[in-house]
Design an enzyme around this catalytic site. Sequence first.
Site, PDB file in Angstrom:
ATOM      1  N   ASN A 109      -0.637  -2.149  -7.162  1.00  0.00           N
ATOM      2  CA  ASN A 109      -0.741  -3.075  -6.027  1.00  0.00           C
ATOM      3  C   ASN A 109      -2.188  -3.154  -5.578  1.00  0.00           C
ATOM      4  O   ASN A 109      -2.764  -2.136  -5.185  1.00  0.00           O
ATOM      5  CB  ASN A 109       0.117  -2.599  -4.863  1.00  0.00           C
ATOM      6  CG  ASN A 109      -0.203  -3.358  -3.576  1.00  0.00           C
ATOM      7  OD1 ASN A 109       0.153  -4.518  -3.433  1.00  0.00           O
ATOM      8  ND2 ASN A 109      -0.897  -2.713  -2.639  1.00  0.00           N
ATOM      9  N   GLU A 110      -2.786  -4.327  -5.660  1.00  0.00           N
ATOM     10  CA  GLU A 110      -4.156  -4.563  -5.174  1.00  0.00           C
ATOM     11  C   GLU A 110      -5.184  -3.631  -5.798  1.00  0.00           C
ATOM     12  O   GLU A 110      -6.190  -3.301  -5.179  1.00  0.00           O
ATOM     13  CB  GLU A 110      -4.217  -4.472  -3.644  1.00  0.00           C
ATOM     14  CG  GLU A 110      -3.535  -5.629  -2.939  1.00  0.00           C
ATOM     15  CD  GLU A 110      -3.812  -5.661  -1.443  1.00  0.00           C
ATOM     16  OE1 GLU A 110      -4.448  -4.720  -0.923  1.00  0.00           O
ATOM     17  OE2 GLU A 110      -3.401  -6.642  -0.793  1.00  0.00           O
ATOM     18  N   CYS A 169       0.802  -1.225   0.000  1.00  0.00           N
ATOM     19  CA  CYS A 169       0.000   0.000   0.000  1.00  0.00           C
ATOM     20  C   CYS A 169       0.834   1.274   0.000  1.00  0.00           C
ATOM     21  O   CYS A 169       0.329   2.332  -0.390  1.00  0.00           O
ATOM     22  CB  CYS A 169      -0.950  -0.001   1.192  1.00  0.00           C
ATOM     23  SG  CYS A 169      -2.210  -1.302   1.100  1.00  0.00           S
TER      24      CYS A 169
END
Length: 536
Positions: free
Chosen positions: A248-249, A115
Amino acid sequence: MGIRAGEGLRFSFWARRGPDASVALRVALRGAENRLLTEGSIQVDKTAWTPYSLTLNPTLTDPGSRLELTLEHPGQVDLDAVSLMPTTATHGFRPDLMGLLRDLKPGFVRFPGGCVVEGHDLANRYQWKRTLGPADARRPMPNRWLDNMAGEGRFAPDYQQSFQLGFFEFFQLCADLGAEPLPVLSCGMACQFESGEMVPAESLDPFIQDALDLIEFANGAPDSPWGKVRAHMGHAAPFGLKFLAVGNEQWGPEYLDRFQRFEKAIRARYPQIQIIGSSGPWSGGADFDTLWAGMRELRADLVDEHYYAPPGWFLANAHRYDHYPRSGPKVFAGEYAAHPERPAPGTPRPNTWEAAMAEAAFMTGLERNADVVRLASYAPLLANVDAWQWSPNLIWFDSLQAAPTPSYWVQQTFSRNRASRILPVQLAIPPSATATAALYASAAVDDATGEVVLKVVNAARRPADLDLRIQGVQGLGGTARKTVLSAGLADENSLGAPPKATPVTSDVSVPGPAFSQTFPPYSLTVLRLSMKRAHP
């Protein structure tokens, strides 16, 4: 700060004196009861900003010392970029932590994290170019995890990013460890659980250029624009980057649109780079399925799957990849860890043997499906017991010592027992053998050593007495190397205490390709069996 007797320290800073005469700056480290651990003095004699340094040699050990700076007579000194590091630290890493990383023998390192790449908003995202150059010139910024767990009493206003460890140091770290670098870059989308800010599609080009520039920084010739930056920082040889993750994600059609533009630009200039896409933050569901379909259509090389779940999920999903398509993008299990129930709000989830054993069972499934699962990495890697914002973690540490968790030893055991070719495994368990029903296994051939490597997890509460038969092998027998990890389900490895879960290695006699073996309850066992020849 943790200070050890006899461990040299390098104190460095930038300073300028005021308009009056030069000033002597006394540097001291003090521990409990104000006792002096070491001291020295530096004459600050320049009115312009100037770097200064001093080597300190403490004579006492203290886990909670403080740095004390004192002017020896009246005057004015401006200070910046104050740093105190062990002289033996490697790229900013404590020697003991660096040793634990080396002992893992990692195949790759994913950085700078998850994150933090996205940030609360785009202004707070991780920008790799700002982490280059002299360490004392890098501008710090808040960490994405600054207040993520404030609701659980974990607000940490000093949870910042100094970037003393930047992308250049990450690449150096990978080179030192013999691991492939795997950087993750922003795709122009901030954390979708926070602001969800997105750069307009027509303004995405600078983000794409950042990706292209990073590849040149890592792989370019020393006379290329970004290769020259790398060489100027002290590493003329290319780092040999092979993998690059875009986002990311992230999820949703906006992410697929952005990934497509990154993929097209990277393929055009650097077709050899393996491009990694996201399957979102969930291990299944509609968004997960949509992203996987999109990654197949957009020709991603790997798809990054994340799963944080209770230990039972990992046991139940040990066969997750048995029926995945064998063509198209490969799987990158980029973040995973078994999460036991948290004892109380504001406390870390424990790194129990139950969690580690469940991860080991799941990893046998990763190995058995190595044609589908290309890469896998536990997350997160490191956490300070006094400054954590996420748990569990692979290695816990305080100011002086570290505690490799049971999960660390599982990761190390798998890493140290890699092989070359996967062998099929068949578990024939009689219906009456309920005590041995919780078995998970993988087998492979290590061509370099001429051994069959068998990994077995017994997740049951009783020993499993098994008859084993290794087929397609000639000359198997003699002495085998056996490594066992076993502990109570709730056992943890704690700082300052003898570890409760560590590998135990011994030699066992194996009469031939058919033999019997007992696998302890709640255990991971690795057998390395010598052979003359194995047939594919």
